[in-house]
Design an enzyme around this catalytic site. Structure first.
Site, PDB file in Angstrom:
ATOM      1  CB  SER A   1     -27.904  11.221 -51.771  1.00 29.48           C
ATOM      2  OG  SER A   1     -27.322  12.228 -50.984  1.00 29.48           O
TER       3      SER A   1
ATOM      4  N   GLY B   1     -21.495  13.201 -50.170  1.00 29.42           N
ATOM      5  CA  GLY B   1     -21.649  13.915 -51.434  1.00 29.42           C
ATOM      6  C   GLY B   1     -23.056  13.837 -51.993  1.00 29.42           C
TER       7      GLY B   1
ATOM      8  CG  HIS C   1     -25.800  16.844 -47.720  1.00 32.43           C
ATOM      9  ND1 HIS C   1     -26.477  16.372 -48.811  1.00 32.43           N
ATOM     10  CD2 HIS C   1     -25.346  15.753 -47.058  1.00 32.43           C
ATOM     11  CE1 HIS C   1     -26.409  15.041 -48.830  1.00 32.43           C
ATOM     12  NE2 HIS C   1     -25.746  14.639 -47.766  1.00 32.43           N
TER      13      HIS C   1
ATOM     14  CE  LYS D   1     -33.420  10.713 -44.717  1.00 33.95           C
ATOM     15  NZ  LYS D   1     -32.234  10.205 -45.339  1.00 33.95           N
TER      16      LYS D   1
HETATM   17  P1  AMP Z   1     -25.000  11.491 -46.149  1.00 31.46           P
HETATM   18  O1  AMP Z   1     -24.325  12.241 -47.254  1.00 31.46           O
HETATM   19  O2  AMP Z   1     -26.308  10.881 -46.545  1.00 31.46           O
HETATM   20  O3  AMP Z   1     -24.074  10.536 -45.439  1.00 31.46           O
HETATM   21  O4  AMP Z   1     -25.406  12.592 -45.069  1.00 31.46           O
HETATM   22  C1  AMP Z   1     -24.433  13.452 -44.518  1.00 31.46           C
HETATM   23  C2  AMP Z   1     -25.059  14.177 -43.367  1.00 31.46           C
HETATM   24  O5  AMP Z   1     -26.175  14.937 -43.822  1.00 31.46           O
HETATM   25  C3  AMP Z   1     -25.576  13.241 -42.262  1.00 31.46           C
HETATM   26  O6  AMP Z   1     -25.280  13.793 -40.990  1.00 31.46           O
HETATM   27  C4  AMP Z   1     -27.062  13.225 -42.532  1.00 31.46           C
HETATM   28  O7  AMP Z   1     -27.833  12.943 -41.378  1.00 31.46           O
HETATM   29  C5  AMP Z   1     -27.300  14.639 -43.011  1.00 31.46           C
HETATM   30  N1  AMP Z   1     -28.541  14.702 -43.791  1.00 31.46           N
HETATM   31  C6  AMP Z   1     -28.866  13.946 -44.865  1.00 31.46           C
HETATM   32  N2  AMP Z   1     -30.123  14.223 -45.277  1.00 31.46           N
HETATM   33  C7  AMP Z   1     -30.599  15.167 -44.423  1.00 31.46           C
HETATM   34  C8  AMP Z   1     -31.836  15.858 -44.313  1.00 31.46           C
HETATM   35  N3  AMP Z   1     -32.856  15.634 -45.145  1.00 31.46           N
HETATM   36  N4  AMP Z   1     -31.986  16.769 -43.316  1.00 31.46           N
HETATM   37  C9  AMP Z   1     -30.961  16.989 -42.455  1.00 31.46           C
HETATM   38  N5  AMP Z   1     -29.761  16.377 -42.509  1.00 31.46           N
HETATM   39  C10 AMP Z   1     -29.586  15.475 -43.478  1.00 31.46           C
END
Ligand code: AMP
Length: 279
Positions: free
Chosen positions: A185, A31, A37, A148
């Site tokens: 985030s 989230g 995302h 990332k």
């Molecule tokens: P998170 O909500 O941080 O667990 O991220 C969910 C998904 O979004 C994961 O697969 C992350 O690698 C991807 N994600 C987060 N930040 C980025 C970004 N800046 N660029 C690409 N993918 C991202």
């Protein structure tokens, strides 16, 4: 777009779509969605009939002293964004509906012991567990993850292979702010001064990429990257490492595909960034 809270209602929806022969794409998230995302959701929208976004701050991947309570949340904004991107379902469960103690864990040891796994020893066990559960609940054809979190992506690929999940894992490029900072985030924790200081990560990535392309040795690349970060008074290095892209073990000579990854504290906020280099 439908909002589901329970495993059962999510499964019932998916079963109906599967019966109609529709393909399912899953984007797992915690989230507080941003353009990183969004890029995953857009790609998922292009490649599948049905797009499921999970929005769940997974408690099992946070250590006891980490930021589980403080982790930013804004479900209303998340659901509006998902709807605008054409998602079909946003799965937003409560922790008590996902975990009943004591419960089983999934872990992939060797790949989880290096890089972020050193500082966050239970992190990837929590990630593998929640992603396995999401895979079993949503039964996607494809699942989308960002570069990332490169170590996470490598671990998920290995998990899918080792445990025979019949799911295609799609890795998506890092989305950055205009000035280079990788979107996260956790960027919301940064003060104005820290936000400026955080640019040392992407500066180090750029310098590292240039050097590796010109044929520099691993240690030279890492030394330069560390110098750039250490020149920033608000930054404290957790690690800056070069590892084999598949098994996440340190390499000294760039002769196979490598991942150059770092974690850096900017004040109290731990940020990560990386780049891959293919030989
Ligand atoms: P998170 O909500 O941080 O667990 O991220 C969910 C998904 O979004 C994961 O697969 C992350 O690698 C991807 N994600 C987060 N930040 C980025 C970004 N800046 N660029 C690409 N993918 C991202």
């Amino acid at each position: 777009m439908q909002v589901t809270k329970t495993v059962k209602e999510t499964r019932d929806l998916i079963k109906n779509w599967k019966r109609e022969g529709k393909t399912i794409g899953l984007v797992p998230t915690m989230g507080f969605l941003h353009e990183g995302h969004a890029s995953l959701i857009k790609r998922c929208r292009e490649e599948n009939d049905i797009v499921v976004v999970s929005d769940f701050v997974n408690p099992t991947q946070f250590g006891p002293t980490e930021d589980l309570e403080a982790y930013p949340r804004d479900f209303k904004r998340d659901s509006e964004l998902c709807e605008s991107l054409g998602a079909d379902v946003i799965f937003h469960p409560e922790p008590k509906d996902m975990y009943h103690d004591p419960h089983a864990f999934v872990s992939i040891d060797t790949l989880s012991d290096t890089l972020c796994g050193k500082t966050r020893p239970i992190h990837f066990k929590g990630v593998c567990t929640v992603v396995s559960k999401l895979f079993n609940i949503v039964t996607p054809d494809r699942a989308y993850f960002g570069q990332k979190d490169a170590q996470q992506l490598a671990i998920i690929r290995k998990m899918v292979q080792d445990l025979n999940f019949d799911i295609q894992i799609v890795g998506c490029p890092i989305i950055r702010e205009e000035d280079g900072l990788a979107k996260s985030s956790r960027n919301t924790y940064l003060s104005e001064e820290e936000r400026k200081a955080a640019l040392c990560l992407s500066r180090a990535v750029k310098a590292g990429q240039n050097m590796i392309c010109k044929g520099s040795k691993a240690e030279e690349v890492l030394t330069k990257m560390r110098e750039i970060i250490e020149a920033e008074p608000l930054a404290k290095i957790d690690y800056v490492s070069m590892v084999d892209a598949l098994d996440m073990q340190s390499v000294e000579i760039v002769e196979k595909d490598v991942l150059v990854a770092m974690a850096v504290y900017i004040g109290k906020t731990r940020l990560i960034d990386n780049f891959s280099y293919e030989v």
